[in-house]
Design a protein around this motif. Structure first.
Motif, mmCIF file in Angstrom:
data_model
loop_
_atom_site.group_PDB
_atom_site.id
_atom_site.type_symbol
_atom_site.label_atom_id
_atom_site.label_comp_id
_atom_site.label_asym_id
_atom_site.label_seq_id
_atom_site.Cartn_x
_atom_site.Cartn_y
_atom_site.Cartn_z
ATOM 1 N N LYS A 1 -14.180 10.834 0.453
ATOM 2 C CA LYS A 1 -13.714 11.150 1.806
ATOM 3 C C LYS A 1 -12.277 11.646 1.858
ATOM 4 N N HIS A 2 -11.448 11.233 0.894
ATOM 5 C CA HIS A 2 -10.036 11.597 0.948
ATOM 6 C C HIS A 2 -9.538 11.973 -0.443
ATOM 7 N N GLN B 1 -7.442 4.292 5.336
ATOM 8 C CA GLN B 1 -6.082 3.766 5.360
ATOM 9 C C GLN B 1 -5.395 3.922 4.003
ATOM 10 N N LEU B 2 -6.147 3.688 2.932
ATOM 11 C CA LEU B 2 -5.570 3.889 1.602
ATOM 12 C C LEU B 2 -5.206 5.349 1.386
ATOM 13 N N GLY B 3 -6.051 6.255 1.870
ATOM 14 C CA GLY B 3 -5.767 7.675 1.735
ATOM 15 C C GLY B 3 -4.474 8.066 2.440
ATOM 16 N N LYS B 4 -4.295 7.572 3.653
ATOM 17 C CA LYS B 4 -3.064 7.865 4.398
ATOM 18 C C LYS B 4 -1.849 7.274 3.700
ATOM 19 N N PHE B 5 -1.996 6.050 3.205
ATOM 20 C CA PHE B 5 -0.871 5.403 2.542
ATOM 21 C C PHE B 5 -0.539 6.104 1.225
ATOM 22 N N LYS C 1 -12.185 1.715 -5.839
ATOM 23 C CA LYS C 1 -11.474 1.670 -4.552
ATOM 24 C C LYS C 1 -10.537 2.863 -4.445
ATOM 25 N N ALA C 2 -10.018 3.289 -5.592
ATOM 26 C CA ALA C 2 -9.258 4.525 -5.708
ATOM 27 C C ALA C 2 -9.534 5.094 -7.095
#
Length: 393
Positions: A70-71, A236-240, A210-211
């Motif tokens: 997704k990101h 949220q992880l993508g934005k961070f 998770k990443a």
């Protein structure tokens, strides 16, 4: 067959498969057959060459569309991507991170950047990556499970994460490894540096962790010169991740406000432009590399004591690097084959040196890594550039 005849047979087989009109055949060289010149020239003509520009966003979107993740966040190299991935999942100083002993040193370096400790684990003969079943047995022996995770009973340190690496583009047994992570409350970070274009059970690698971290070094299937990317399905992880890799600068038209220790890791627009053109050709490159792998398998099919390493069951590999595996009784021939092939202008190389054998990691914890030790002694990588399979694709 005599030992000297085996070495000659390997050299002759490679000569038969590879082009006759090149003095030197590299292990893996980039292929530029599309819009690279046009896109890079546009960056130069417009002046948008740094970390702001349309191609960065476009490249990230193309990665999302291709991988199904997704990101995507484009960064300067694969090691930077892996470093941020580990921070995103909460790796702290003095944590332990499970990584294969058989991997490129960047995997262990990224763990060290976090102040964490690499904990070396063994590989599977079937995938060349982490053996989930041997690891499960090992963790059951050494782990103390607490509410906040699993701790190494020997060192007292928390085992926070696992980094499975898809060796040469061949996917590991992701389902089994994911089960191990759940059982021991360990975060999974996929090292997908070598596996763009590889699938496990019909789904692109990078979707289990998770990443996950990609690399676009000059020798990868797709190159941006130097570059990498962080993949995640967590919004949220993508934005961070994007925030951290842009020096943690808060948006403002002119002031400089930063709210975390950030990293200047964003990919420049000019590199992303190269990557956009490369991804447009990615399906062709993967097709050519798989065709080359099939030719190698056929060429070596009847050679006793040597096999071409093939993709695992339930996986579709990009065959980033093709490799031959010597039987254990032929292992002593590895260096002779390396010397003879390179003398003939055919670039070959051994697999990476096992990481626990480097002085900076000599005191790191490790399980029995006898399979990895055996593989290290017997693997030889052979030329794998996409264009080599073009006439077969």
């Amino acid at each position: 067959m005599k030992q000297i005849d085996v070495v000659k047979s390997v050299v002759d087989t490679l000569k038969r498969v590879l082009p006759k009109d090149k003095e030197l055949i590299s292990l893996h060289e980039p292929t530029f057959q599309g819009n690279e010149w046009n896109y890079v020239k546009e960056c130069i003509d417009t002046g948008w060459v740094s970390s702001v520009g349309k191609y960065v966003n476009q490249f990230e979107q193309m990665l999302v569309e291709y991988t199904g993740v997704k990101h995507a966040i484009a960064v300067v190299n694969g090691t930077a991507a892996l470093h941020i991935c580990l921070k995103l999942v909460g790796v702290q100083p003095n944590d332990e991170v499970l990584i294969p002993a058989l991997t490129f040193i960047a995997t262990a370096n990224a763990v060290s950047y976090c102040g964490a400790i690499p904990h070396f684990v063994d590989s599977s003969n079937d995938t060349l990556g982490i053996d989930p079943f041997k690891l499960d047995y090992y963790l059951d022996e050494i782990c103390e499970r607490r509410k906040d995770g699993s701790y190494n009973k020997i060192t007292g340190r928390r085992i926070k994460a696992m980094v499975p690496m898809h060796t040469f583009g061949h996917p590991v047994d992701l389902d089994a490894l994911f089960d191990v992570c759940i059982r021991y409350q360990i975060e999974m970070v996929e090292d997908t540096a070598e596996s763009l274009g590889s699938y496990y059970k019909g789904k692109h690698t990078g979707n289990w962790g998770k990443a996950s971290a990609l690399s676009f070094n000059g020798n990868k299937v797709v190159t941006t010169g130097g570059g990498g990317a962080i993949l995640t399905n967590d919004e949220q992880l993508g934005k961070f991740a994007k925030h951290l890799t842009t020096t943690a600068k808060k948006p403002h038209r002119w002031t400089f406000e930063h709210d975390h220790v950030g990293y200047n890791y964003r990919m420049p627009n000019i590199n992303a432009a190269l990557g956009c053109a490369q991804i447009e050709k990615l399906p062709t490159y993967v097709q050519q590399k798989r065709a080359l792998a099939d030719i190698y398998k056929e060429a070596f099919r009847d050679m006793k004591g040597i096999q071409v390493i093939a993709e695992p069951v339930n996986a579709k590999s990009n065959y980033w690097l093709n490799a031959i595996l010597l039987d254990e009784d032929r292992a002593s021939l590895r260096d002779d084959i390396l010397e003879r092939t390179n003398e003939q202008g055919i670039m070959t190389r051994p697999v990476w040196r096992l990481l626990h054998n480097f002085p900076m990691f000599a005191d790191s914890p490790k399980m029995d890594v006898s399979v990895a030790e055996s593989l290290e002694a017997r693997i030889i990588n052979i030329p794998s550039s996409p264009f080599l399979g073009a006439s077969y694709g």
